[in-house]
Structures are given as structure tokens and as C-alpha cells.
Enzyme design. Sequence first.
Site, PDB file in Angstrom:
ATOM      1  N   HIS A 204      -9.409  -5.571  11.070  1.00  0.00           N
ATOM      2  CA  HIS A 204     -10.006  -5.646   9.821  1.00  0.00           C
ATOM      3  C   HIS A 204     -11.376  -4.848  10.013  1.00  0.00           C
ATOM      4  O   HIS A 204     -12.186  -5.121   9.057  1.00  0.00           O
ATOM      5  CB  HIS A 204     -10.256  -6.809   9.049  1.00  0.00           C
TER       6      HIS A 204
ATOM      7  N   GLU B  81       0.589  -1.370   0.021  1.00  0.00           N
ATOM      8  CA  GLU B  81       0.010   0.118  -0.034  1.00  0.00           C
ATOM      9  C   GLU B  81       0.927   1.247   0.012  1.00  0.00           C
ATOM     10  O   GLU B  81       0.545   2.360  -0.645  1.00  0.00           O
ATOM     11  CB  GLU B  81      -0.942  -0.001   1.238  1.00  0.00           C
TER      12      GLU B  81
END
Length: 347
Positions: free
Chosen positions: A139, A70
Amino acid sequence: MWQVLYIIILHVQMTVRDALNSALDEEMSADPSVFLMGEEVGEYQGAYKISKGLLDKYGPDRVLDTPITEAGFTGIGVGAAYQGLRPIVEFMTFNFAMQAIDHIINSAAKSNYMSAGQISVPIVFRGPNGAAAGVGAQHSQCYAAWYAHVPGLKVLTPYSAEDARGLLKAAIRDPDPVIFLENELLYGESFPVSAEVLDSSFCLPIGKAKVEREGKDVTITTYSKMVGYALQAAEILSKEGISAEVINLRSIRPLDRAAINASVRKTNRLVTVEEGFPQHGIGAEICMSVVEESFEYLDAPVERIAGADVPMPYAANLERMAVPQVDDIVRAAKRACYRAVPMAATA
């Protein structure tokens, strides 16, 4: 015949997934500087199939599969925006965007100001945000308040297919960096859309909320998946004689303070609903806005519904307790309307 056709057009259904996909497709078709990058957006057609068909149509130069890095591909995206391109950076989940947050905050958000307006950063960061189901604490976070804290960013939170299409188009066309917070559990939900929404020129204004349901007794402000919960709560409340107005914020930064305060001045009560943690949250900001601008109109204390102030539990029963439910909103609205059952009566 025309009457039947008109009725059919009025009742077209579209999933949030298809709304996002069509918005990406139309904006990429309209502007060759728009491109999509992220993990599995190409060959796999997106982890949630949002980018289905785009690689075949636009090729690997405009639909880029990236490594699982990322920080790397977000930095590349910001650099491309510096040079006049319009990148759309997809995160498989916004939890993973924490790896890239330096590029988002220190580069994308601040460059226009630090360059005295010489550098524009027309980039969209998009992907699922907030709790899904059974994916644990790492998450399941809602980042709306995180990014809404940062000058230089715009933060959008779509609920319906109309929101998804209109707001994503607006985000892609915007000259500034936009955080586009989707919800995984909404991707498969269908919503009615009008012919206007299906038009390729359709676009929603950034910074404007939508009154999803009008009411006169209590205002409920919320965003993303919680809009659906608030509408369910409003329906339950209506059967008990409480008329709730539901405001879909759509945009977290800028926040439509005018719409919120106008509603509160009409209903004289406020319930804020969000999935994120309560401390320094969106509800806290809304509450302060109402205190500053409409305090004398309040007939009851503001009620705040938020996620539990704990990391998201993995166990399904605990997870449900950690996320706001429809009953929580109903009880809060009743408290605001002084219709709650006294504690002594339940003993």
C-alpha cells in the site's frame, strides 16, 4: 477597512482536501457530463472525505458507489468516456489501480491513437499515491514513473491547495486520460490561496512546473509531498550560505524540461528528489534531460535522492529509512556545492 479586508483575502488558508472537493464540485456543476465513481465516494463521502457533500448535491446518478472491483468500474468509466461522458474514477489508493491497469494502459491511453483520433477518452483516474504511514509494502508504492512511461497518458502530481484545485480542474476539462496522483499525508495540510485560486474559472496549465523558491547555487526538482521537504531543506541550506532553487514539477508527463534546464543553466547544479524507487525513476529522466540539453552548464555531478530500492518495510523505524528525509536533501545539495564534510574529518 479595505486594507484590512485585502490582507484577510491574501491570507485565506485551504486544505488540500477542501481544494480537491471544491474543484470536483465546481466542475460537476459546470458540466453535467462529469460524474464521479469509486468505492465509498457516495454514502460514506469518500474514504478521505474528498467527495463530501457531492452525493446530496448531485444524486446517485452522478456520484456512484461501486463494488470493490477496480477492474470492473474502471472499465465502465473508460466505456463512458468513449461515449462522451467525463468520468472521474477514484481509487482508494493507487496501489489498487493495479487491478485495473489493463483498462488504463491498453484502453484509455491507446484508443485515441489507435482510432486515428476518432475516439477521445476524457477520463480522470485519481486517488492517493505513494507512502502513507505504517501500511506496508503493498500500500506504499509511488506510481509516478509507472504511468509516466506510457504515451497517451498525462500524469499530474499536486503538492499544495493551489496545485490541487488548478490541476484537478485542468484534468477534468482535458480531452485525454489523466492520472492524478494525490498524497494521503497532504490531504489535511493547509496552504495559503489567493482570490484568483478561489475563483471558479481558475485552472493551471498541464505541463508547466512552478518555481516554489528561487535560488542561484543549486536546483532541487521534486513533486508531491517531497516539495515540502525540499522547501524545508532549502531553508536549512540558506542558513549555511547555499541558495537553493526549488522546482515543483506539478506535471510528470508532460515534463517541463524547459523550466528544469533553465534553472540548471542558472545554478549549474542539480538534485532530484522523489519518493519512488530509484531505478528508471523520474529523477533518472530529469538527469538525462539535463545531460542532453545542458551538460556543459553542470559544475558538479547530478545528485539523485529517491526511496530505498526495497519493498516498503512495515516497521516504523525502517519505513523512515526507506523514504527520503529533509536531511538527505540537505546533504545532497551540500555535496553538489562541494560543501560536504570530508569523510576523514568525521572519523
